[in-house]
Design a protein around this motif. Structure first.
Motif, PDB file in Angstrom:
ATOM      1  N   THR A 139      22.119 -23.527 -24.589  1.00 53.53           N
ATOM      2  CA  THR A 139      22.724 -23.057 -23.348  1.00 53.53           C
ATOM      3  C   THR A 139      22.420 -24.096 -22.284  1.00 53.53           C
ATOM      4  O   THR A 139      21.248 -24.366 -21.989  1.00 53.53           O
ATOM      5  CB  THR A 139      22.182 -21.681 -22.942  1.00 53.53           C
ATOM      6  OG1 THR A 139      22.531 -20.718 -23.948  1.00 53.53           O
ATOM      7  CG2 THR A 139      22.765 -21.238 -21.613  1.00 53.53           C
TER       8      THR A 139
ATOM      9  N   SER B  62      23.806 -26.392 -18.549  1.00 49.44           N
ATOM     10  CA  SER B  62      24.572 -26.332 -17.304  1.00 49.44           C
ATOM     11  C   SER B  62      24.595 -27.704 -16.667  1.00 49.44           C
ATOM     12  O   SER B  62      23.718 -28.541 -16.915  1.00 49.44           O
ATOM     13  CB  SER B  62      23.965 -25.317 -16.324  1.00 49.44           C
ATOM     14  OG  SER B  62      22.716 -25.775 -15.820  1.00 49.44           O
TER      15      SER B  62
ATOM     16  N   PRO C  29      27.430 -23.233 -13.579  1.00 42.43           N
ATOM     17  CA  PRO C  29      27.003 -22.086 -14.383  1.00 42.43           C
ATOM     18  C   PRO C  29      26.587 -22.520 -15.790  1.00 42.43           C
ATOM     19  O   PRO C  29      27.031 -23.547 -16.300  1.00 42.43           O
ATOM     20  CB  PRO C  29      28.261 -21.219 -14.443  1.00 42.43           C
ATOM     21  CG  PRO C  29      29.391 -22.201 -14.311  1.00 42.43           C
ATOM     22  CD  PRO C  29      28.893 -23.270 -13.376  1.00 42.43           C
TER      23      PRO C  29
ATOM     24  N   PHE D 129      26.499 -22.471 -19.827  1.00 38.16           N
ATOM     25  CA  PHE D 129      27.552 -22.279 -20.818  1.00 38.16           C
ATOM     26  C   PHE D 129      26.996 -22.559 -22.211  1.00 38.16           C
ATOM     27  O   PHE D 129      26.009 -23.298 -22.371  1.00 38.16           O
ATOM     28  CB  PHE D 129      28.746 -23.199 -20.523  1.00 38.16           C
ATOM     29  CG  PHE D 129      28.452 -24.663 -20.651  1.00 38.16           C
ATOM     30  CD1 PHE D 129      28.652 -25.334 -21.850  1.00 38.16           C
ATOM     31  CD2 PHE D 129      27.970 -25.391 -19.570  1.00 38.16           C
ATOM     32  CE1 PHE D 129      28.378 -26.687 -21.980  1.00 38.16           C
ATOM     33  CE2 PHE D 129      27.696 -26.746 -19.679  1.00 38.16           C
ATOM     34  CZ  PHE D 129      27.896 -27.399 -20.893  1.00 38.16           C
TER      35      PHE D 129
ATOM     36  N   ARG E 110      32.942 -23.093 -24.869  1.00 36.34           N
ATOM     37  CA  ARG E 110      33.955 -22.283 -24.186  1.00 36.34           C
ATOM     38  C   ARG E 110      35.340 -22.876 -24.442  1.00 36.34           C
ATOM     39  O   ARG E 110      36.307 -22.149 -24.722  1.00 36.34           O
ATOM     40  CB  ARG E 110      33.683 -22.236 -22.684  1.00 36.34           C
ATOM     41  CG  ARG E 110      32.394 -21.536 -22.278  1.00 36.34           C
ATOM     42  CD  ARG E 110      32.135 -21.713 -20.802  1.00 36.34           C
ATOM     43  NE  ARG E 110      32.047 -23.141 -20.435  1.00 36.34           N
ATOM     44  CZ  ARG E 110      31.811 -23.581 -19.197  1.00 36.34           C
ATOM     45  NH1 ARG E 110      31.650 -22.711 -18.206  1.00 36.34           N
ATOM     46  NH2 ARG E 110      31.736 -24.882 -18.947  1.00 36.34           N
TER      47      ARG E 110
ATOM     48  N   ASP F 257      37.409 -19.467 -24.847  1.00 33.73           N
ATOM     49  CA  ASP F 257      36.879 -18.247 -24.238  1.00 33.73           C
ATOM     50  C   ASP F 257      35.893 -18.634 -23.140  1.00 33.73           C
ATOM     51  O   ASP F 257      34.770 -19.047 -23.416  1.00 33.73           O
ATOM     52  CB  ASP F 257      36.188 -17.392 -25.306  1.00 33.73           C
ATOM     53  CG  ASP F 257      35.688 -16.063 -24.768  1.00 33.73           C
ATOM     54  OD1 ASP F 257      35.738 -15.841 -23.539  1.00 33.73           O
ATOM     55  OD2 ASP F 257      35.208 -15.245 -25.590  1.00 33.73           O
ATOM     56  N   GLU F 258      36.310 -18.493 -21.885  1.00 31.95           N
ATOM     57  CA  GLU F 258      35.471 -18.884 -20.763  1.00 31.95           C
ATOM     58  C   GLU F 258      34.247 -17.980 -20.581  1.00 31.95           C
ATOM     59  O   GLU F 258      33.292 -18.361 -19.914  1.00 31.95           O
ATOM     60  CB  GLU F 258      36.290 -18.876 -19.468  1.00 31.95           C
ATOM     61  CG  GLU F 258      37.233 -20.047 -19.333  1.00 31.95           C
ATOM     62  CD  GLU F 258      36.491 -21.382 -19.271  1.00 31.95           C
ATOM     63  OE1 GLU F 258      35.503 -21.481 -18.515  1.00 31.95           O
ATOM     64  OE2 GLU F 258      36.888 -22.316 -19.988  1.00 31.95           O
ATOM     65  N   SER F 259      34.284 -16.795 -21.174  1.00 31.64           N
ATOM     66  CA  SER F 259      33.149 -15.870 -21.031  1.00 31.64           C
ATOM     67  C   SER F 259      32.175 -15.952 -22.199  1.00 31.64           C
ATOM     68  O   SER F 259      31.209 -15.183 -22.270  1.00 31.64           O
ATOM     69  CB  SER F 259      33.656 -14.433 -20.877  1.00 31.64           C
ATOM     70  OG  SER F 259      34.305 -14.003 -22.071  1.00 31.64           O
ATOM     71  N   LEU F 260      32.405 -16.854 -23.127  1.00 33.26           N
ATOM     72  CA  LEU F 260      31.601 -16.962 -24.341  1.00 33.26           C
ATOM     73  C   LEU F 260      30.136 -17.263 -24.015  1.00 33.26           C
ATOM     74  O   LEU F 260      29.821 -18.038 -23.109  1.00 33.26           O
ATOM     75  CB  LEU F 260      32.159 -18.074 -25.224  1.00 33.26           C
ATOM     76  CG  LEU F 260      31.576 -18.200 -26.639  1.00 33.26           C
ATOM     77  CD1 LEU F 260      32.045 -17.043 -27.513  1.00 33.26           C
ATOM     78  CD2 LEU F 260      31.986 -19.541 -27.257  1.00 33.26           C
ATOM     79  N   ALA F 261      29.226 -16.644 -24.767  1.00 29.48           N
ATOM     80  CA  ALA F 261      27.788 -16.912 -24.661  1.00 29.48           C
ATOM     81  C   ALA F 261      27.243 -17.094 -26.075  1.00 29.48           C
ATOM     82  O   ALA F 261      27.870 -16.714 -27.060  1.00 29.48           O
ATOM     83  CB  ALA F 261      27.069 -15.765 -23.953  1.00 29.48           C
TER      84      ALA F 261
ATOM     85  N   ASP G 158      27.245 -14.111 -28.316  1.00 32.14           N
ATOM     86  CA  ASP G 158      28.532 -13.769 -28.928  1.00 32.14           C
ATOM     87  C   ASP G 158      28.693 -14.467 -30.276  1.00 32.14           C
ATOM     88  O   ASP G 158      29.211 -13.885 -31.239  1.00 32.14           O
ATOM     89  CB  ASP G 158      29.689 -14.173 -28.004  1.00 32.14           C
ATOM     90  CG  ASP G 158      29.657 -13.440 -26.674  1.00 32.14           C
ATOM     91  OD1 ASP G 158      29.315 -12.241 -26.680  1.00 32.14           O
ATOM     92  OD2 ASP G 158      29.961 -14.070 -25.649  1.00 32.14           O
TER      93      ASP G 158
END
Length: 332
Positions: free
Chosen positions: A20, A22, A27, A29, A43, A48-52, A55
């Motif tokens: 993860t 940045s 933010p 990512f 992402r 998928d811009e909300s992917l973490a 997920d």
């Protein structure tokens, strides 16, 4: 300014790891980090811009194959790892911690924590500790308790030492990261529920481990282990398939350049499979959850040297990379 990003190299096993990241002011990512320290923004790769990261762990059975393909796709845009800040690789819902899981470590702590009025020799107390561990191993009873996700911080972030912590100590640990949900799984099948591995430094204030006002209730892990930032995690998650056998990984922690912990996971009383299986007998382990597997000998209590303002800890585990954290006294 203290470095809060990774070096130009990414020393981990296999072709890729999950992180993860940045940009300095952007933010966080999910990212795929390649063996040559290049970064692919997942992402974009997954659309998928909300992917973490969690997920991906929740769909690990299919995601791993896709990630392997991405790592080998030279057409994808890549940027140097040094352009980014590295955060803790995942936000777990549950953190399972373990104690007394390395034989020599338990013996050292047993000797260091002499009970009032115990006048026995060191050899006698060491022999007692060895007997206790042998019995625990025979009875298949690991010691597992719950930590707080809020204690997690990044692998290069400063660690704030609370003013109330009189004896802050280090504990470098191998961490299993859950991929497939696990509940009441056997030892034989436990590792099929592990997506990968990472590093944690499970800091502990030795002065507050035991409740002196109520000794009959035993340990106080909330107070002693869960201050904000007391669990530096990462830098990344390395897939279990590329880590391979976890029964002989080398853990090394250096304090200001001096080696304090240097031990193999061979010294574990309960291996990773037994720890994951045991935790699952009570709890429902979820994707992204962490199972910390204990720390080897060489803690501050053994050396008579606890953490203080300005100390720098470097921790590494075979195939998983390294973390570096600086201790900062809490502002008054």
């Amino acid at each position: 300014m203290f470095v809060k990003s990774a070096s130009a190299s990414a020393p981990f096993a296999g072709p890729f790891a999950l992180a993860t990241l940045s940009h300095p002011d952007g933010p966080a990512f999910p990212a795929l980090v390649t063996a040559d320290a290049q970064v692919i923004d997942l992402r974009t790769a997954f659309g998928d811009e909300s992917l973490a990261i969690r997920d991906l762990l929740e769909t690990w059975d299919t995601a791993e194959e896709r990630l392997t393909a991405l790592a080998g796709d030279s057409a994808l845009e890549r940027r140097p790892l040094t352009d980014f800040r590295v955060h803790a690789p995942v936000e777990p819902r549950q953190v399972f911690q373990s104690g007394a899981n390395y034989r020599q470590h338990v013996i050292d702590l047993h000797v260091a924590h002499r009970a009032p009025g115990d006048d026995r020799s060191e050899d006698e107390r060491r022999a007692e500790a060895a007997e206790i561990m042998d019995r625990r191993a025979d009875e298949d009873l690991p010691y597992v308790f719950i930590g707080l996700p809020s204690a997690i911080t990044g692998p290069y972030d400063d660690v704030v030492l609370p003013s109330w912590a009189e004896k802050p100590d280090w504990e470098l640990e191998l961490v299993a990261v859950i991929g497939r949900p696990a509940h009441q799984v056997s030892v034989e099948e436990a590792l099929t529920h592990v997506a990968g591995y990472t590093i944690a430094n499970d800091l502990t204030d030795r002065a507050t481990v035991f409740r002196r006002d109520m000794p009959q209730i035993g340990t106080d892990w909330l107070r002693s282990k869960n201050a904000p930032g007391f669990t530096p995690l990462g830098p990344w998650i390395v897939p279990a398939a590329t880590v391979g056998d976890t029964d002989d990984l080398r853990l090394v922690l250096k304090l200001n350049g001096e080696t304090m912990q240097d031990e193999s996971t061979k010294d574990m009383i309960f291996d990773v499979a037994r720890m994951v299986s045991y935790a699952s007998q009570t709890a429902h382990l979820l994707p992204g959850d962490l199972v910390l597997t204990g720390s080897p000998a060489g803690n501050g209590m053994h050396w008579g040297r606890l953490l203080r303002d300005g100390d720098v800890m470097d921790g590494s585990i075979t195939g998983l990379g390294a973390q570096r954290t600086r201790c900062v006294a809490e502002a008054s």
